[in-house]
Design a protein around this motif. Structure first.
Motif, PDB file in Angstrom:
ATOM      1  N   ILE A 198       0.861  -1.188   0.000  1.00  0.00           N
ATOM      2  CA  ILE A 198       0.000   0.000   0.000  1.00  0.00           C
ATOM      3  C   ILE A 198       0.896   1.236   0.000  1.00  0.00           C
ATOM      4  N   LEU A 243       0.909   5.298   0.439  1.00  0.00           N
ATOM      5  CA  LEU A 243       0.153   6.476   0.859  1.00  0.00           C
ATOM      6  C   LEU A 243       0.852   7.709   0.301  1.00  0.00           C
ATOM      7  N   ILE A 273      -4.211   5.165   9.169  1.00  0.00           N
ATOM      8  CA  ILE A 273      -4.218   4.359   7.939  1.00  0.00           C
ATOM      9  C   ILE A 273      -3.230   3.199   8.069  1.00  0.00           C
ATOM     10  N   ILE A 300      -3.165   5.347  -1.998  1.00  0.00           N
ATOM     11  CA  ILE A 300      -4.138   6.174  -1.273  1.00  0.00           C
ATOM     12  C   ILE A 300      -3.656   7.616  -1.330  1.00  0.00           C
ATOM     13  N   LEU A 331      -4.120  11.048   0.359  1.00  0.00           N
ATOM     14  CA  LEU A 331      -4.694  11.555   1.616  1.00  0.00           C
ATOM     15  C   LEU A 331      -4.337  13.027   1.777  1.00  0.00           C
ATOM     16  N   VAL A 340      -7.503   5.205  -3.955  1.00  0.00           N
ATOM     17  CA  VAL A 340      -8.514   5.685  -3.009  1.00  0.00           C
ATOM     18  C   VAL A 340      -8.169   7.133  -2.679  1.00  0.00           C
ATOM     19  N   ILE A 371      -8.860  10.221  -0.179  1.00  0.00           N
ATOM     20  CA  ILE A 371      -9.450  10.607   1.113  1.00  0.00           C
ATOM     21  C   ILE A 371      -9.232  12.101   1.280  1.00  0.00           C
ATOM     22  N   GLU A 382     -11.618  14.412  -5.447  1.00  0.00           N
ATOM     23  CA  GLU A 382     -11.875  12.979  -5.235  1.00  0.00           C
ATOM     24  C   GLU A 382     -12.886  12.405  -6.233  1.00  0.00           C
TER      25      GLU A 382
END
Ligand code: NAP
Ligand code: FE
Length: 373
Positions: free
Chosen positions: A34, A36, A52, A92, A94, A134, A136, A145
């Motif tokens: 993953i 971030l 997370i 992700i 963020l 994803v 966020i 988003e």
């Protein structure tokens, strides 16, 4: 106006507490990688990065935390290099629009060859889908988003510009207003003003439809009614929810109809004078509205209605007061003087303005800047 398409593949989880529920989604991952992608410090300070990491325990997680506001092509290339070495299964994004836009490009470059400039300038097509993304969101402004857009800065050319590709759509988005309560007054203001601008520009866009205008009008209304109170009551979750809702609807409105005038004027203000994105859009709004009063009479009537004004002049005056209450100043307060106007014009994406306002030439754009001094 009556024929339109709507394609928006993003699975959105909206509302207070939705970030905590992200743990359920994360629990389905095991032994995956993953990545971030986030900004430099606030996400760690606020504890979101740590949460997370906890959600994804049992997986390998790396953090690329070098995204600056208005992300540069250089940072995008760095993030892509990082991703290509790590081989993430999931990325992700963020943070605010900057982190999410960076994550979009990073996810696309992770599966496609070349560097950011190939796609940004040379219009190279992404031949493969991006890594699953994803988004966020922790601000209430850009709607990134749910949009297929990314906005990037080339510091070598002093240029900020956006581009659009369906490859940039996230698979999943979390819009949880409780993540936005930590925004400062200034950040709340500038991000809210961005959403307001998205509502207005998409409303009068030639690409607008009766469908897209539903989003535009509601976004304008929500931001107009709630932004100032939110600035003064930052911890009020109902107000934050209205702002998150407004910015999300504004995101849909621009994914359908795009931005145009004020966004095009804003880019040199941000790159050359460091004016935050949404504030930079607001500065020229009143000047531009006055300049298109006749041409966009019908749309200005809709704005008038949305904000509960008596007529178009009253609406423009109410919007001026609204900006004042949100702390928007004149161009001169940000260090711009009469002699700088040609430079601003030079940095303006004139074709972006003309695509929506064919009669709006360089002289008229200069006048809008002049009237905003
Ligand atoms: P941002 O540039 O993403 O973030 C601004 C600052 O806010 C950052 O320094 C960040 O800190 C901090 N921050 C973020 N969330 C916070 C929170 N909850 N509490 C406290 N601080 C927080 O701001 P933005 O207005 O959301 O994004 C602007 C960018 O999006 C611009 O480049 C704009 O052009 C672009 N944009 C994109 C779209 C699109 O559809 N793609 C649409 C409109 C605008 P850290 O740096 O420490 O992380
Ligand atoms: Fe914007």
């Amino acid at each position: 106006m009556n024929n339109w398409n709507f394609f928006n593949p993003v699975d959105v989880a909206f509302g207070e507490g939705r970030f905590a529920e992200f743990a359920d989604f994360a629990s389905k991952f095991e032994n995956k990688r993953i990545l971030l992608v986030t900004g430099k410090s606030s996400m760690t300070k606020l504890g979101f990065t740590g949460k997370i990491k906890k959600f994804f325990s049992g997986n390998e997680i790396e953090v690329f935390n070098k995204v600056e506001p208005n992300p540069s092509l250089k940072t995008i290339d760095e993030s892509a290099q990082f991703a290509r070495l790590f081989h993430p299964d999931l990325i992700i994004g963020l943070g605010g629009g900057s982190a999410i836009d960076a994550a979009k490009f990073c996810a696309a470059l992770n599966t496609n060859p070349g560097d950011a400039k190939d796609y940004f300038y040379d219009k190279k097509e992404f031949s493969k889908p991006a890594t699953t993304l994803v988004a966020i969101t922790t601000t209430s402004g850009t709607g990134s988003e749910v949009t297929p857009y990314g906005v990037y800065t080339d510091h070598e050319k002093n240029l900020k510009q956006g581009f659009s590709t369906p490859v940039f759509f996230a698979q999943k988005a979390i819009v949880d207003p409780s993540l936005t309560v930590s925004m400062s007054k200034d950040l709340t203001s500038s991000t809210g003003l961005d959403a307001f601008s998205h509502g207005i520009e998409s409303l009068w866009s030639p690409k607008a439809s009766k469908f897209s205008q539903l989003f535009s009008v509601e976004a304008i209304k929500l931001v107009y009614e709630n932004l100032i109170n939110t600035i003064h009551k930052p911890l009020n979750i109902e107000l934050r929810t209205s702002m998150s809702h407004g910015q999300l609807l504004a995101g849909y409105s621009i994914s359908l109809a795009g931005t145009n005038a004020m966004h095009a004027f804003s880019y040199p203000l941000t790159v050359k004078y460091n004016v935050p994105h949404g504030t930079a859009c607001a500065i020229t709004t009143v000047g531009f509205m006055n300049a298109v009063k006749k041409e966009k009479n019908k749309e200005l009537q809709m704005i008038t209605c949305a904000i509960g004004a008596d007529n178009i002049d009253d609406a423009i005056s109410k919007i001026e007061q609204f900006f004042h209450a949100a702390g928007v100043k004149k161009l001169s307060d940000y260090g711009v003087s009469e002699e700088d106007l040609d430079d601003l014009l030079d940095g303006t994406n004139v074709p972006k303005v003309k695509a929506s306002f064919p009669n709006f030439n360089e002289v008229k754009i200069r006048e809008v800047f002049e009237n905003s001094l």
